[in-house]
Write a protein that holds these residues in place. Structure first.
Motif, PDB file in Angstrom:
ATOM      1  N   LYS A  74      15.100  55.700  19.678  1.00  0.00           N
ATOM      2  CA  LYS A  74      14.390  55.060  18.568  1.00  0.00           C
ATOM      3  C   LYS A  74      12.969  55.607  18.430  1.00  0.00           C
ATOM      4  CE  LYS A  74      13.179  50.644  16.580  1.00  0.00           C
ATOM      5  NZ  LYS A  74      13.352  49.203  16.591  1.00  0.00           N
ATOM      6  N   GLN A  98      11.510  57.686  15.230  1.00  0.00           N
ATOM      7  CA  GLN A  98      10.308  57.289  14.501  1.00  0.00           C
ATOM      8  C   GLN A  98       9.322  58.451  14.371  1.00  0.00           C
ATOM      9  OE1 GLN A  98       9.215  53.863  16.860  1.00  0.00           O
ATOM     10  NE2 GLN A  98      10.313  52.448  15.511  1.00  0.00           N
ATOM     11  N   ASP A 139      10.769  60.812  11.745  1.00  0.00           N
ATOM     12  CA  ASP A 139      10.542  60.278  10.403  1.00  0.00           C
ATOM     13  C   ASP A 139       9.077  60.445   9.982  1.00  0.00           C
ATOM     14  OD1 ASP A 139      13.210  59.563  10.091  1.00  0.00           O
ATOM     15  OD2 ASP A 139      12.895  57.483  10.721  1.00  0.00           O
ATOM     16  N   SER A 141      10.389  55.013   4.592  1.00  0.00           N
ATOM     17  CA  SER A 141      10.425  54.869   6.050  1.00  0.00           C
ATOM     18  C   SER A 141      11.487  55.777   6.667  1.00  0.00           C
ATOM     19  CB  SER A 141      10.660  53.410   6.450  1.00  0.00           C
ATOM     20  OG  SER A 141      11.914  52.961   5.971  1.00  0.00           O
TER      21      SER A 141
END
Length: 115
Positions: A81, A85, A88, A100
């Motif tokens: 995760k 992030q 992204d 997002s």
């Protein structure tokens, strides 16, 4: 691009599919190289990968080889995760996007090599 090629002896191949337009390919490849590749290189059981792009469908496919399903499954979800992030964020800056998830996954799965 600095990728370790997919090892044909991988025990399982992770398959990721996402929309990537022609205008997004440079940012996508740069983010893959900058974020995912160094992270993957640190993972036990990583056996290389391939980035593929379908010009007609405007879709990318990432194939990631793992020595075994158990080594792939042993990667902590929090680590994935956090890396996602970062990926992204790099994409958002490169694409100038406020989304997002600039390139959301459409499909995930795995394939087994034919012995």
């Amino acid at each position: 691009m600095a990728l370790r090629e997919l090892d044909p002896n991988a025990g399982v191949v992770e398959v990721l599919q996402m929309p990537v337009t022609k205008d997004q390919t440079n940012c996508w490849r740069m983010a893959e190289e900058k974020v995912w590749e160094p992270w993957l290189e640190q993972q036990s059981g990583y056996q290389g990968r391939e980035l593929l792009w379908d010009r007609d469908r405007q879709q990318a496919v990432v194939l990631i080889g793992w020595l075994s399903q158990s080594e792939w499954d042993a990667i902590p979800a929090g680590s994935i995760k956090k890396t996602e992030q970062r990926f992204d964020g790099v994409l958002q800056r490169c694409l100038g996007s406020g989304a997002s998830k600039p390139l959301p996954l459409q499909r995930t799965g795995s394939l087994q090599p034919i012995p």
